[in-house]
Design an enzyme around this catalytic site. Structure first.
Site, mmCIF file in Angstrom:
data_model
loop_
_atom_site.group_PDB
_atom_site.id
_atom_site.type_symbol
_atom_site.label_atom_id
_atom_site.label_comp_id
_atom_site.label_asym_id
_atom_site.label_seq_id
_atom_site.Cartn_x
_atom_site.Cartn_y
_atom_site.Cartn_z
ATOM 1 N N GLU A 119 52.541 -24.054 -44.782
ATOM 2 C CA GLU A 119 52.623 -22.882 -45.663
ATOM 3 C C GLU A 119 53.718 -22.971 -46.726
ATOM 4 O OE1 GLU A 119 52.978 -19.574 -42.959
ATOM 5 O OE2 GLU A 119 51.035 -19.979 -42.054
ATOM 6 N N ASN A 144 49.404 -28.139 -43.707
ATOM 7 C CA ASN A 144 48.606 -27.025 -43.186
ATOM 8 C C ASN A 144 48.927 -25.745 -43.963
ATOM 9 O OD1 ASN A 144 46.851 -26.065 -40.999
ATOM 10 N ND2 ASN A 144 48.637 -24.929 -40.263
ATOM 11 N N HIS A 157 42.134 -18.291 -41.800
ATOM 12 C CA HIS A 157 42.214 -16.940 -41.223
ATOM 13 C C HIS A 157 41.406 -16.018 -42.128
ATOM 14 C CE1 HIS A 157 45.149 -17.684 -38.107
ATOM 15 N NE2 HIS A 157 45.904 -18.342 -38.969
ATOM 16 N N GLU A 160 42.966 -22.851 -37.794
ATOM 17 C CA GLU A 160 43.368 -21.566 -37.192
ATOM 18 C C GLU A 160 42.283 -20.520 -37.400
ATOM 19 O OE1 GLU A 160 47.355 -20.426 -38.398
ATOM 20 O OE2 GLU A 160 48.069 -22.509 -38.329
ATOM 21 N N ASP A 215 39.758 -17.658 -37.509
ATOM 22 C CA ASP A 215 39.363 -16.369 -36.940
ATOM 23 C C ASP A 215 38.756 -15.560 -38.080
ATOM 24 O OD1 ASP A 215 41.753 -15.717 -38.298
ATOM 25 O OD2 ASP A 215 42.840 -15.181 -36.483
#
Ligand code: 9MR
Length: 457
Positions: A168, A210, A247, A276, A278
């Protein structure tokens, strides 16, 4: 696993996610049903992904390993794990120079015992820094960050398949700029310095950048990360992969150009991972699209969901995962499994190697059962085999492979290994009389497994 069997000097890039440590004979034990002579329909996410040369993983909160409902879903469905918080900087080095590996090691041990691959998350990040690091700046911080990278990657050497080296580091919105942070203020080259330190400490782990909100190809942040990876590749900075957190919660949606993003990064010569995942309210179509997009891009190595049950999610109020709070499969689970099962094996671009004649073998009779081999799908770097046992309902079959080939995943049986890692004894586990396994060629494309014995009981 970081690959103890890789020949020296062989390109890192020929390595796949499914190389296995010979020393421990790790393997994926996710159950699958393989019908001899027909397309297989795996019954778990991990087994189905493995048949397509991918992994299907989840974030794990280590304290939940004490919850048997949680752990039984984890062990049944997933063949890759990421520590949700336990490998972050504040967890591993709470005081400067005092490393606390116990909880993370527990996850790694669990993963190894289950044949799951481990993603390390994360070596350098502006967030979840311990207080001592948050208060640092300049060369002192730079050195402390590099020391953390070196110490941690060294501690886990041989056990981590991929490291999120930097997490990030770019700003949201239209600027395309680096995110301001104490690390960024040590100089623009902090990211490449972290990658170089990680490579030196663990040359066998794949090193990833990432981030979130790099899913939409048109976003300035996506383009900025793309340019950084392009620059790193052109200057020989050691980077192997990009992780798209994905996400699709909190107001960010699955973009229709997601596949373009995956394939564009891949075209730079890096693998891509969905790290990750979702999705708010877990719509089946968006989950299905993500799986199909990954399967369409050869360098998309796998998918990790950010938790198992909705109640485990960092955004549990959005019910974004594949299992409900009671551990039951949601419609999105069925959509993901069906998409994996319908997916074609990864297009490797390599020529398909036909199985050699005369191989594989059926063993001499005598053990009270017969094991018959059916060659399965062959890719450029690996192939599947299924074995059907007749004459007994409980059995053990001894299979030997020729090194440097390695079995990297199995289904529908309970395997154990000899110390060389070349001889597998597969025992019936109640899921039928056909088991299967994937073998990595590791440079030997002609050898095929030999059945040494079939013993009833
Ligand atoms: O899911 C994690 C949550 O339990 C932590 O409180 C949070 C702290 O920063 O981190 C969450 O995981 C994040 C991951 O490490 C990086 N990408 C975003 C994830 C969700 O916030």
């Amino acid at each position: 696993m970081a690959n103890s069997s890789r020949a020296p000097g062989r390109s890192r890039r020929v390595r796949t996610a499914f190389a296995v440590s010979a020393a421990v004979g790790l393997l994926a034990t996710a159950a699958a049903v393989v019908l001899p002579g027909s397309a297989s329909a795996a019954s778990t996410l991990g087994a189905s992904a493995a048949e397509r040369g991918r992994y299907f993983g989840t974030a794990v909160a280590v304290n939940r390993l004490n919850d048997s409902a949680y752990t039984s879903i984890l062990n049944r469905e997933f063949n890759q794990v990421t520590a949700e918080n336990e490998m972050k900087i504040d967890a591993l080095q709470p005081q400067q120079g005092q490393f606390n590996y116990g909880t993370a090691d527990r996850l790694v041990q669990h993963a190894r015992s289950q044949g799951m691959l481990v993603r390390g998350h994360t070596l350098a990040w502006h967030s979840q820094q311990p207080d001592w690091m948050r208060n640092m700046s300049g060369p002192t911080l730079r050195n402390a960050m590099l020391n953390h990278v070196t110490q941690v990657a060294t501690h886990f050497r041989g056990q981590i398949e991929w490291w999120d080296v930097v997490n990030e580091a770019f700003e949201d919105g239209s600027s395309g700029a680096r995110r301001d942070s104490n690390l960024q203020r040590t100089g623009d080259d902090w990211i490449e310095a972290a990658f170089r330190a990680a490579r030196q400490a663990d040359p066998n782990a794949d090193l990833c950048y990432n981030d979130y909100n790099i899913d939409n190809w048109n976003d300035a942040k996506t383009q900025a990360v793309y340019r950084m990876v392009q620059d790193f590749k052109s200057r020989g900075v050691p980077i192997d992969c990009v992780g798209l957190q994905s996400h699709f919660t909190g107001g960010s949606n699955y973009p229709s150009n997601y596949r373009t993003t995956l394939s564009s990064f891949a075209a730079l010569g890096v693998d891509v991972h969905i790290t990750e995942l979702d999705i708010r309210n877990a719509p089946s179509d968006a989950y299905r699209n993500v799986v199909n997009d990954c399967l369409a891009v050869a360098r998309c190595k796998g998918i990790t969901v950010w938790g198992i049950r909705d109640s485990d999610s960092w955004r549990s109020n959005e019910s974004p995962l594949l299992f409900n709070g009671s551990g039951q499969k949601k419609p999105a689970y069925d959509a993901v499994l069906a998409a994996l099962n319908n997916g074609t094996p990864p297009p490797t671009g390599d020529p398909t190697t036909p199985p050699p004649t005369g191989n594989p073998t059926t063993p001499p009779p005598g053990g009270g059962c017969t094991a018959t081999v059916t060659p399965g799908q062959v890719w450029g770097d690996r192939y599947n085999t299924s074995v059907t046992v007749s004459g007994a309902s409980t059995w053990s079959v001894v299979v030997e492979i020729t090194p440097p080939q390695r079995i990297s995943a199995t289904w529908s049986g309970n395997p154990t290994w000899d110390s060389s890692g070349n001889v597998m004894t597969m025992r019936s586990n109640g899921s039928g009389n056909t088991f299967g396994f994937t073998t990595m060629m590791n440079g030997n494309s002609s050898a095929r497994p030999q059945i040494r014995s079939c013993t009833a009981g």
